[in-house]
Design a protein around this motif. Structure first.
Motif, mmCIF file in Angstrom:
data_model
loop_
_atom_site.group_PDB
_atom_site.id
_atom_site.type_symbol
_atom_site.label_atom_id
_atom_site.label_comp_id
_atom_site.label_asym_id
_atom_site.label_seq_id
_atom_site.Cartn_x
_atom_site.Cartn_y
_atom_site.Cartn_z
ATOM 1 N N GLN A 1 0.962 -1.145 -0.103
ATOM 2 C CA GLN A 1 0.015 -0.013 0.019
ATOM 3 C C GLN A 1 0.789 1.209 -0.073
ATOM 4 N N THR A 2 2.202 1.087 0.250
ATOM 5 C CA THR A 2 2.909 2.250 0.430
ATOM 6 C C THR A 2 4.286 2.108 -0.535
ATOM 7 N N ARG A 3 5.134 3.239 -0.216
ATOM 8 C CA ARG A 3 6.395 2.792 -0.838
ATOM 9 C C ARG A 3 7.247 1.898 -0.334
ATOM 10 N N GLN A 4 6.922 1.414 0.791
ATOM 11 C CA GLN A 4 7.673 0.102 1.572
ATOM 12 C C GLN A 4 7.312 -1.046 0.688
ATOM 13 N N THR A 5 8.109 -1.951 0.398
ATOM 14 C CA THR A 5 7.983 -3.249 0.053
ATOM 15 C C THR A 5 7.251 -4.103 1.229
ATOM 16 N N ALA A 6 6.366 -5.037 0.539
ATOM 17 C CA ALA A 6 5.644 -5.809 1.380
ATOM 18 C C ALA A 6 6.553 -7.085 1.749
ATOM 19 N N LYS A 7 6.315 -7.446 2.995
ATOM 20 C CA LYS A 7 7.003 -8.589 3.436
ATOM 21 C C LYS A 7 5.953 -9.732 3.782
ATOM 22 N N LEU A 8 6.026 -10.957 3.385
ATOM 23 C CA LEU A 8 5.211 -11.870 3.246
ATOM 24 C C LEU A 8 5.780 -13.419 3.943
ATOM 25 N N ARG A 9 4.876 -14.067 4.652
ATOM 26 C CA ARG A 9 5.263 -15.449 4.908
ATOM 27 C C ARG A 9 4.192 -16.325 4.175
ATOM 28 N N ILE A 10 4.832 -17.259 3.716
ATOM 29 C CA ILE A 10 3.881 -18.060 2.720
ATOM 30 C C ILE A 10 3.728 -19.610 3.372
ATOM 31 N N LEU A 11 2.320 -20.089 3.682
ATOM 32 C CA LEU A 11 2.339 -21.535 4.195
ATOM 33 C C LEU A 11 1.415 -21.966 2.928
ATOM 34 N N ILE A 12 1.645 -23.316 2.992
ATOM 35 C CA ILE A 12 0.812 -24.009 2.355
ATOM 36 C C ILE A 12 0.361 -25.649 3.022
ATOM 37 N N ASP A 13 -0.888 -25.407 3.094
ATOM 38 C CA ASP A 13 -1.418 -26.641 4.047
ATOM 39 C C ASP A 13 -0.810 -26.639 5.580
ATOM 40 N N GLY A 14 -0.570 -25.499 5.776
ATOM 41 C CA GLY A 14 -0.153 -25.346 6.910
ATOM 42 C C GLY A 14 1.316 -25.358 7.341
ATOM 43 N N LYS A 15 2.145 -25.612 6.326
ATOM 44 C CA LYS A 15 3.560 -25.597 6.446
ATOM 45 C C LYS A 15 4.314 -24.597 5.782
ATOM 46 N N VAL A 16 4.938 -23.752 6.558
ATOM 47 C CA VAL A 16 5.810 -22.695 6.024
ATOM 48 C C VAL A 16 6.795 -23.093 4.964
ATOM 49 N N ARG A 17 6.666 -22.656 3.882
ATOM 50 C CA ARG A 17 7.339 -22.804 2.633
ATOM 51 C C ARG A 17 8.138 -21.657 2.306
ATOM 52 N N MET A 18 7.863 -20.351 2.695
ATOM 53 C CA MET A 18 8.636 -19.537 2.700
ATOM 54 C C MET A 18 8.544 -18.413 3.708
ATOM 55 N N PRO A 19 9.816 -18.485 4.560
ATOM 56 C CA PRO A 19 9.773 -17.670 5.908
ATOM 57 C C PRO A 19 9.709 -16.173 5.527
ATOM 58 N N GLU A 20 9.927 -15.756 4.516
ATOM 59 C CA GLU A 20 9.887 -14.281 4.228
ATOM 60 C C GLU A 20 10.130 -14.048 2.430
ATOM 61 N N LEU A 21 8.976 -13.283 1.961
ATOM 62 C CA LEU A 21 9.198 -12.878 0.755
ATOM 63 C C LEU A 21 9.034 -11.466 0.677
ATOM 64 N N SER A 22 10.182 -10.828 0.139
ATOM 65 C CA SER A 22 10.120 -9.194 -0.042
ATOM 66 C C SER A 22 9.795 -8.817 -1.333
ATOM 67 N N CYS A 23 8.677 -8.067 -1.582
ATOM 68 C CA CYS A 23 8.147 -8.047 -2.792
ATOM 69 C C CYS A 23 7.040 -6.871 -2.809
ATOM 70 N N ASP A 24 6.556 -6.598 -4.222
ATOM 71 C CA ASP A 24 5.463 -5.616 -4.158
ATOM 72 C C ASP A 24 4.035 -6.471 -4.074
ATOM 73 N N GLY A 25 4.263 -7.638 -4.127
ATOM 74 C CA GLY A 25 3.084 -8.461 -3.776
ATOM 75 C C GLY A 25 2.927 -9.711 -4.225
ATOM 76 N N ALA A 26 1.914 -10.687 -4.128
ATOM 77 C CA ALA A 26 1.664 -11.871 -4.365
ATOM 78 C C ALA A 26 0.400 -12.189 -5.013
ATOM 79 N N MET A 27 0.375 -13.170 -5.615
ATOM 80 C CA MET A 27 -1.234 -13.491 -6.380
ATOM 81 C C MET A 27 -1.229 -15.083 -6.238
ATOM 82 N N ILE A 28 -2.406 -15.369 -6.068
ATOM 83 C CA ILE A 28 -2.823 -16.787 -6.303
ATOM 84 C C ILE A 28 -3.962 -16.830 -7.593
ATOM 85 N N ALA A 29 -3.602 -17.468 -8.759
ATOM 86 C CA ALA A 29 -4.408 -17.370 -9.712
ATOM 87 C C ALA A 29 -5.079 -18.692 -10.311
#
Length: 254
Positions: free
Chosen positions: A120-148
């Protein structure tokens, strides 16, 4: 027996003019009496129609009176009933997004194309990604992410360099938007039954919004996304130009 048609259009002049012309020629019935809905507009309008309750029980035949028209058939006033009778069906299943914001409120929305998380701002987003309850990526620094979804894989997902997915592949695309760290991560293909959870790290410093098609939630802290196989929608496409064929052809376009 000739199908009863209900005509819907976007507010673009060419769409409303086409609706009036076709309604006069073929007759226009209320939605609760229709066998088929004819949607006149662009891809954005088709998504609006697919979000209506009628989309769960009536097939939708779109004709392009907008711009891109990937989800639409070519417009022609002639032989509409015959075209609909010969049309190919494409069954699609939407995503369900459950988002929790910083105030603890929960929002649920449906997405035909994709669910996107966006900074939402000039700062990059930091996301943690879990698949079926398991952490697959502890930290993703990005403009965003999508599920398509497969149906949405040729839209925003493709623009973000995500993969094009055949309709019958039964997978979802998880695609980063301008990933900064890890810089070379290009996303993942997930089983269609996967539960994807995106947690926002440092939400006060790095606020993130979540968007399910045209529904937006600001300042989210966690978003869960899953395909809803209980919901089925049917789109109609001219013979030889079905959605599966369009998705396949898109992979060879230059």
């Amino acid at each position: 027996m000739r199908p009863k048609l209900a005509f819907l259009s976007s507010d673009r002049p060419e769409a409303t003019q086409a609706r009036d012309q076709l309604a006069c020629e073929y007759g226009d019935v209320p939605l609760d009496e229709a066998d088929v809905v004819v949607a006149l507009g662009g891809d954005g309008f088709m998504l609006e129609v697919l979000h209506l309750p009628i989309a769960r029980r009536l097939p939708i035949y779109g004709m392009n009176r907008g711009s891109v028209g990937f989800l639409m058939n070519d417009f022609a006033a002639e032989d509409l009933v015959a075209r609909i009778a010969a049309a190919e069906e494409a069954e699609i299943h939407p995503l369900t997004m459950t988002a929790v914001d910083s105030a603890g409120r929960t929002f649920t929305a449906m997405a035909i194309n994709e669910v996107s998380l966006l900074r939402q701002t000039r700062q990059t987003a930091k996301l943690r990604i879990l698949i079926d309850g398991k952490v697959r990526m502890p930290e993703l620094s990005c403009d965003g992410a999508m599920i398509a979804t497969p149906a949405g894989s040729t839209a925003y997902n493709l623009s973000a360099h995500g993969p094009i997915i055949p309709l019958e592949a039964r997978v979802l695309a998880l695609t980063p938007i301008s990933a900064f760290r890890p810089r070379r991560w290009r996303g993942a293909l997930l089983p269609h039954a996967a539960l994807v959870c995106l947690q926002v790290l440092e939400p006060d410093k790095r606020p993130v919004s979540a968007v399910a098609d045209n529904f937006e939630v600001r300042d989210v802290v966690e978003v869960k996304v899953a395909e809803d196989r209980e919901v089925s929608m049917t789109m109609l496409f001219d013979a030889g130009r079905g959605l599966q064929e369009r998705v396949l052809a898109e992979q060879f376009s230059v």
